[in-house]
Design an enzyme around this catalytic site. Structure first.
Site, PDB file in Angstrom:
ATOM      1  N   LYS A 147       0.842  -1.205   0.000  1.00  0.00           N
ATOM      2  CA  LYS A 147       0.000   0.000   0.000  1.00  0.00           C
ATOM      3  C   LYS A 147       0.884   1.266   0.000  1.00  0.00           C
ATOM      4  CE  LYS A 147      -3.468   2.847   0.579  1.00  0.00           C
ATOM      5  NZ  LYS A 147      -4.482   3.177  -0.416  1.00  0.00           N
ATOM      6  N   LYS A 202      -0.119  11.795   5.498  1.00  0.00           N
ATOM      7  CA  LYS A 202       0.165  10.700   6.433  1.00  0.00           C
ATOM      8  C   LYS A 202       0.828   9.534   5.689  1.00  0.00           C
ATOM      9  CE  LYS A 202      -3.105   7.840   6.898  1.00  0.00           C
ATOM     10  NZ  LYS A 202      -3.617   6.555   6.437  1.00  0.00           N
TER      11      LYS A 202
END
Ligand code: NAD
Length: 306
Positions: free
Chosen positions: A182, A250
Site C-alpha cells: 500500500k 500521512k
C-alpha cells in the site's frame, strides 16, 4: 459470519453497506451518530463502544484514519497494556473472542501491522493487514484492490469478505507486507497526480484545451486510473474529497519511514512528499489529493488559485 466493523468514514461506510447487502450480520461502531443511524436503517446493528461491537464477532474489521486511532482501538490507549480505548470504550484485544479474525483495512505503517499481529497472537486472535486502493468509488462499487499481509489460512478465511469488497485481493507476504505494498501504491498515486497536475497547468498556459488533451493522453502510454478518476476535478477545480490531502500526507510519511527502515533511497518520493506537505501547509489538507494542482498553480503564480 458475524462481523464487527469499526470506522464508518468515507471508505468504511460504503464497505460496511456492501457487506450488509451481501447478507452478512454486521455490528458497527464509529464516532458519528448519523453514520450509525444510516447503518441501522440498512439492517446493521449500531454499537456504542468497541467492546460492544466486537464481543460476539467472528471477524473484526477496522477502517480508521491512521496509526494512532488503529492502535488505540485495537490495543487500548497508549498501546499494548495501556488503559481502555477512547472514553473507556474498550479495545479489540480486551474484548474480542479468542480465535476471532481481526482485519485492519486502514492504511498504517508496516511496523504497526506487525505490532498488531504480535499482540493479537498473544490473545489468541488471528490478524491480517489488508489496506485497500480504489478510493471512495471503489468502496461504493465493491471494486477495491486489497493488499494483504499475514497467514495464508487467514487470508482464505477472509476471502468471502474480500470478494464482496473488492475485485482484486492478493496475499503479498507475511504480516506488514500488505501495508508495504500500500505504501508503494501511495507513492505511485501521489507522483502520478503531481505529474498530471503539472501537465494540466502546462497545457492550459500553452493555450491547449485540457479536456481534449487529457482524453487523447489517456488513450496512449500516459493513460492512468488517476487521469480517468481525477480528470473532472482537474478540469472543474472541484476538490471535494475523495481522499484527503491530510491522509496522503500521512501516507507519504509512511513510505518515507518504511523506505528508511528498508535502507533504500527514493528521491522522487521525497520530492512528492514535500509537495503534498506544501499544499497541506497552505491550508488545503481537507481537500481531495487532486488539489496538488493548486500547488502547481501557486508555483507559477497565475491561474484561479494564484
Ligand atoms: P475518514 O476520516 O472518512 O473515516 C474515519 C472513520 O473512523 C470516521 O468515521 C471516524 O468516526 C472513525 N473513527 C476515528 N477514530 C475512531 C475511534 N477511536 N473509534 C471509532 N471510530 C473512530 O477516513 P477514510 O477516508 O474512510 O479512510 C480510512 C482509512 O482508509 C485511512 O487509513 C485511509 O488512509 C484509507 N484509505 C482511504 C481512501 C479514500 O479514498 N478515502 C482510499 C484508500 C484507503
Amino acid at each position: 459470519m458475524h462481523i464487527a466493523w469499526i470506522g464508518l468514514g468515507i471508505m468504511g461506510s460504503p464497505m460496511a453497506h456492501n457487506l450488509l447487502k451481501a447478507h452478512h450480520h454486521l455490528t458497527a461502531h464509529t464516532l458519528e451518530q448519523h453514520k450509525l443511524d444510516a447503518l441501522a436503517a440498512h439492517g446493521g446493528t449500531p454499537a456504542a463502544s468497541v467492546a460492544e461491537a466486537v464481543r460476539d464477532a467472528d471477524v473484526i474489521v477496522t477502517m480508521l484514519p491512521a496509526d494512532a486511532e488503529v492502535t488505540e482501538v485495537a490495543l487500548g490507549k497508549g498501546g499494548i497494556g495501556g488503559k481502555e480505548g477512547k472514553e473507556g470504550k474498550g479495545s479489540i484485544i480486551e474484548h474480542a473472542r479468542r480465535g476471532a479474525l481481526f482485519i485492519d483495512m486502514s492504511t498504517v505503517t508496516p511496523r504497526t501491522a506487525v505490532t498488531l499481529a504480535r499482540a493479537g497472537a498473544e490473545r489468541g486472535l488471528r490478524v491480517l493487514d489488508a489496506p485497500v486502493s480504489g478510493g471512495e468509488a471503489g468502496a461504493v462499487e465493491g471494486t477495491l484492490s486489497i493488499m494483504v499481509g499475514g497467514e495464508r489460512a487467514d487470508f482464505e478465511a477472509a476471502r468471502p469478505l474480500f470478494d464482496v469488497l473488492g475485485s482484486t485481493a492478493a496475499l503479498c507476504g507475511p504480516h506488514g507486507a500488505g501495508q508495504t505494498v500500500k505504501a508503494a501504491n501511495q507513492l505511485i498515486v501521489a507522483a502520478t497526480i503531481q505529474a498530471c497536475a503539472e501537465a494540466v497547468v502546462f497545457l492550459e498556459r500553452s493555450g491547449v484545451e485540457p479536456a481534449v488533451a487529457l482524453d487523447v493522453l489517456n488513450g496512449g502510454l500516459a493513460a492512468s486510473a488517476v487521469l480517468d478518476r481525477k480528470k473532472h476535478a482537474f478540469l472543474t477545480r472541484d476538490f471535494t474529497p475523495g481522499f484527503r490531502i491530510d491522509l496522503h500526507h500521512k501516507d507519504m510519511g509512511i513510505v518515507t519511514a518504511a523506505a528508511r527502515e528498508a535502507g533504500v533511497a527514493l528521491p522522487l518520493c521525497g520530492l512528492v512528499a514535500q509537495l503534498v506537505a506544501a499544499v497541506r501547509a497552505q491550508g488545503d489538507g481537507g481537500l481531495d489529493h487532486s488539489a496538488l494542482l493548486r500547488g502547481v498553480e501557486k508555483m507559477s503564480k497565475r491561474g484561479p488559485a494564484a
